[in-house]
Write a protein that holds these residues in place. Structure first.
Motif, PDB file in Angstrom:
ATOM      1  N   GLY A 197      44.587  40.353  53.047  1.00  0.00           N
ATOM      2  CA  GLY A 197      43.461  39.810  52.586  1.00  0.00           C
ATOM      3  C   GLY A 197      42.487  41.346  52.240  1.00  0.00           C
ATOM      4  N   VAL A 198      42.835  42.333  53.034  1.00  0.00           N
ATOM      5  CA  VAL A 198      41.815  43.523  52.665  1.00  0.00           C
ATOM      6  C   VAL A 198      41.814  44.081  51.403  1.00  0.00           C
ATOM      7  N   PRO A 199      43.088  44.613  50.952  1.00  0.00           N
ATOM      8  CA  PRO A 199      43.215  44.947  49.551  1.00  0.00           C
ATOM      9  C   PRO A 199      42.912  43.744  48.615  1.00  0.00           C
ATOM     10  N   LEU A 200      43.268  42.660  48.761  1.00  0.00           N
ATOM     11  CA  LEU A 200      42.676  41.575  47.883  1.00  0.00           C
ATOM     12  C   LEU A 200      41.462  41.361  47.670  1.00  0.00           C
ATOM     13  N   THR A 201      40.596  41.461  48.599  1.00  0.00           N
ATOM     14  CA  THR A 201      39.093  41.437  48.630  1.00  0.00           C
ATOM     15  C   THR A 201      38.807  42.805  47.746  1.00  0.00           C
ATOM     16  N   ALA A 202      39.267  43.840  48.034  1.00  0.00           N
ATOM     17  CA  ALA A 202      38.886  44.952  47.309  1.00  0.00           C
ATOM     18  C   ALA A 202      39.146  44.995  45.797  1.00  0.00           C
ATOM     19  N   TYR A 203      40.296  44.200  45.442  1.00  0.00           N
ATOM     20  CA  TYR A 203      40.793  44.091  44.325  1.00  0.00           C
ATOM     21  C   TYR A 203      39.709  43.173  43.397  1.00  0.00           C
ATOM     22  N   MET A 204      39.511  42.098  44.097  1.00  0.00           N
ATOM     23  CA  MET A 204      38.615  41.301  43.484  1.00  0.00           C
ATOM     24  C   MET A 204      37.170  41.513  43.197  1.00  0.00           C
ATOM     25  N   LYS A 205      36.695  42.548  44.089  1.00  0.00           N
ATOM     26  CA  LYS A 205      35.611  43.191  44.089  1.00  0.00           C
ATOM     27  C   LYS A 205      35.321  43.873  42.713  1.00  0.00           C
ATOM     28  N   ASN A 206      36.192  44.684  42.178  1.00  0.00           N
ATOM     29  CA  ASN A 206      36.256  45.352  41.090  1.00  0.00           C
ATOM     30  C   ASN A 206      36.710  44.812  40.063  1.00  0.00           C
ATOM     31  N   ALA A 265      51.420  35.120  39.873  1.00  0.00           N
ATOM     32  CA  ALA A 265      52.319  33.954  40.471  1.00  0.00           C
ATOM     33  C   ALA A 265      52.372  34.062  42.156  1.00  0.00           C
ATOM     34  N   PHE A 266      51.787  33.304  42.782  1.00  0.00           N
ATOM     35  CA  PHE A 266      52.012  33.202  44.344  1.00  0.00           C
ATOM     36  C   PHE A 266      51.111  33.889  44.978  1.00  0.00           C
ATOM     37  N   VAL A 267      49.996  34.568  44.076  1.00  0.00           N
ATOM     38  CA  VAL A 267      48.950  35.297  44.991  1.00  0.00           C
ATOM     39  C   VAL A 267      47.514  34.804  44.344  1.00  0.00           C
ATOM     40  N   PRO A 268      47.195  33.809  45.017  1.00  0.00           N
ATOM     41  CA  PRO A 268      45.678  33.291  44.788  1.00  0.00           C
ATOM     42  C   PRO A 268      44.768  34.338  45.195  1.00  0.00           C
ATOM     43  N   TYR A 269      43.596  33.989  44.682  1.00  0.00           N
ATOM     44  CA  TYR A 269      42.498  34.617  44.841  1.00  0.00           C
ATOM     45  C   TYR A 269      41.838  34.102  46.408  1.00  0.00           C
ATOM     46  N   GLY A 270      41.122  35.099  46.984  1.00  0.00           N
ATOM     47  CA  GLY A 270      40.720  35.024  48.487  1.00  0.00           C
ATOM     48  C   GLY A 270      39.404  34.619  48.477  1.00  0.00           C
ATOM     49  N   THR A 271      38.897  33.893  49.618  1.00  0.00           N
ATOM     50  CA  THR A 271      37.552  33.251  49.766  1.00  0.00           C
ATOM     51  C   THR A 271      36.584  34.664  49.587  1.00  0.00           C
ATOM     52  N   LEU A 272      36.934  35.550  50.523  1.00  0.00           N
ATOM     53  CA  LEU A 272      36.243  36.708  50.648  1.00  0.00           C
ATOM     54  C   LEU A 272      36.036  37.364  49.270  1.00  0.00           C
ATOM     55  N   GLY A 273      37.068  37.726  48.488  1.00  0.00           N
ATOM     56  CA  GLY A 273      37.103  38.192  47.512  1.00  0.00           C
ATOM     57  C   GLY A 273      36.248  37.524  46.357  1.00  0.00           C
ATOM     58  N   SER A 308      42.455  31.087  56.548  1.00  0.00           N
ATOM     59  CA  SER A 308      42.777  31.164  55.128  1.00  0.00           C
ATOM     60  C   SER A 308      41.992  31.609  54.354  1.00  0.00           C
ATOM     61  N   SER A 309      40.704  32.123  54.828  1.00  0.00           N
ATOM     62  CA  SER A 309      39.614  32.602  53.941  1.00  0.00           C
ATOM     63  C   SER A 309      39.771  34.006  53.502  1.00  0.00           C
ATOM     64  N   THR A 310      40.841  34.584  53.949  1.00  0.00           N
ATOM     65  CA  THR A 310      41.194  35.726  53.652  1.00  0.00           C
ATOM     66  C   THR A 310      42.177  35.872  52.449  1.00  0.00           C
ATOM     67  N   GLU A 311      43.023  34.722  52.164  1.00  0.00           N
ATOM     68  CA  GLU A 311      44.073  34.840  51.322  1.00  0.00           C
ATOM     69  C   GLU A 311      43.997  33.516  50.524  1.00  0.00           C
ATOM     70  N   TYR A 312      43.183  32.643  50.753  1.00  0.00           N
ATOM     71  CA  TYR A 312      43.239  31.472  49.837  1.00  0.00           C
ATOM     72  C   TYR A 312      41.802  31.211  48.998  1.00  0.00           C
ATOM     73  N   PRO A 313      41.704  30.394  48.072  1.00  0.00           N
ATOM     74  CA  PRO A 313      40.596  30.451  47.258  1.00  0.00           C
ATOM     75  C   PRO A 313      39.397  29.548  47.885  1.00  0.00           C
ATOM     76  N   LEU A 314      38.398  30.016  47.267  1.00  0.00           N
ATOM     77  CA  LEU A 314      37.163  29.433  47.989  1.00  0.00           C
ATOM     78  C   LEU A 314      37.061  27.717  48.404  1.00  0.00           C
ATOM     79  N   ARG A 315      37.576  27.073  47.394  1.00  0.00           N
ATOM     80  CA  ARG A 315      37.602  25.782  47.533  1.00  0.00           C
ATOM     81  C   ARG A 315      38.643  25.294  48.602  1.00  0.00           C
ATOM     82  N   SER A 316      39.856  25.691  48.642  1.00  0.00           N
ATOM     83  CA  SER A 316      40.830  25.695  49.941  1.00  0.00           C
ATOM     84  C   SER A 316      40.177  25.622  51.324  1.00  0.00           C
ATOM     85  N   SER A 317      39.529  27.065  51.292  1.00  0.00           N
ATOM     86  CA  SER A 317      38.828  27.247  52.809  1.00  0.00           C
ATOM     87  C   SER A 317      37.520  26.462  53.024  1.00  0.00           C
ATOM     88  N   THR A 318      36.913  26.209  52.189  1.00  0.00           N
ATOM     89  CA  THR A 318      35.608  25.259  52.226  1.00  0.00           C
ATOM     90  C   THR A 318      36.015  23.898  52.614  1.00  0.00           C
TER      91      THR A 318
END
Length: 302
Positions: free
Chosen positions: A158-167, A206-214, A267-277
């Protein structure tokens, strides 16, 4: 319902991951299976009878085989629900300790076996023995510690995933509204696209969803602040009520809500906002519903 949703022939043997005959039926079956396993945990130690306990454990194994047939990571939650049920039931402290110890030691396998099963050429109940054999005893001599290493890497992903989505390119705010919308996916708010139309866009690949934090960082730091302020209010409320009621039966709803908040944190580190919420809404709903049942003097056998 799981078998009907998957299709009896597909449940036994098929050659494609996620092939189903009725997706909605299988989702309902999976959702109902978790409370059923929780109840099973509370009932296992209800009677001091070997036949009774073996029957309950046999039912748990049936659920386990069903989840293996689907190659779903709900296997992890399956054991968690069973342990929580046993804890609130009449299991002895020593038994609970052994269950938790087994769960912790088997966690790397519980997470990665379903992921490995998804890539197998044969899927289904009949393919489980050969698939598990090839996963646990392969030509590369994989050891348990390999799975521990993979678990750490998977958790920290989830750490690199969040950084990727920020940019990444800014996401439309409509996705934010859809993500925090408490209504079921089949109810669309006026002026917003249907959830099925945007669901596939919430993947990097494929198989790499957005993360809530990102997602929240991409929307802006203000949204991140307000969202987790809301999370903090819920967590504080649940924790305070849990401490106030202590041994009172009203404590049960807040105990389950605390568990859902723990799942939310993961889940919030590796799954989309809707799934975590969704987990936040479930936590609040269970706590309020249970407290309401206690107020009207319904006495659940917990």
């Amino acid at each position: 319902m799981i078998i009907l949703g998957k299709g009896p022939q597909n449940f036994l043997l098929n050659h494609e991951y996620l092939i189903t005959e009725n997706h909605r039926t299988i989702i309902i079956g999976l959702t109902l299976s978790l409370p059923s396993v929780f109840i099973l945990g509370t009932l296992t130690y209800e009677r001091n009878s070997i036949v009774w306990r073996l029957s309950c454990i046999s039912l748990l194994i049936i659920y386990l085989l069903a989840f293996l047939s689907l190659s779903t990571r709900r296997i992890v939650i399956l054991f968690a629900f069973y342990i929580v049920g046993s804890t609130l039931g009449k299991a002895k402290p020593k038994t609970i300790f052994l269950l938790i110890l087994f769960f912790i030691l088997s966690l790397p396998l519980l997470i990665h076996i379903p992921l490995k099963l998804r890539g197998m050429p044969n899927q289904g109940l009949m393919a489980i023995p050969s698939n598990l054999t090839s996963i646990l005893i392969d030509d590369n001599g994989s050891l348990y510690f390999d799975y521990v290493n993979n678990l750490i890497r998977n958790t920290a992903f989830g750490v690199p995933l969040t950084a990727y989505m920020k940019n990444s390119a800014p996401l439309p705010k409509t996705l934010l509204i859809i993500g925090i919308n408490p209504l079921p996916s089949f109810i669309t708010l006026p002026g917003l696209p249907d959830w099925k139309q945007v669901r596939e866009s919430l993947y990097i690949k494929a198989f790499v969803p957005y993360g809530t934090l990102g997602e929240l960082v991409n929307y802006g730091w203000v949204w991140l602040f307000f969202y987790y302020f809301f999370v903090g209010v819920i967590a504080t409320w649940v924790d305070i009520k849990l401490r106030i009621y202590k041994e009172n039966r009203k404590r049960f709803g807040f105990f389950i809500s605390n568990g859902l908040l723990f799942l939310f944190a993961l889940s919030s580190t590796e799954y989309p906002l809707r799934s975590s919420t969704r987990l936040l809404y479930y936590a609040v709903a269970i706590a309020l519903l249970w407290r309401f049942l206690c107020r009207i003097r319904i006495k659940p056998r917990i």
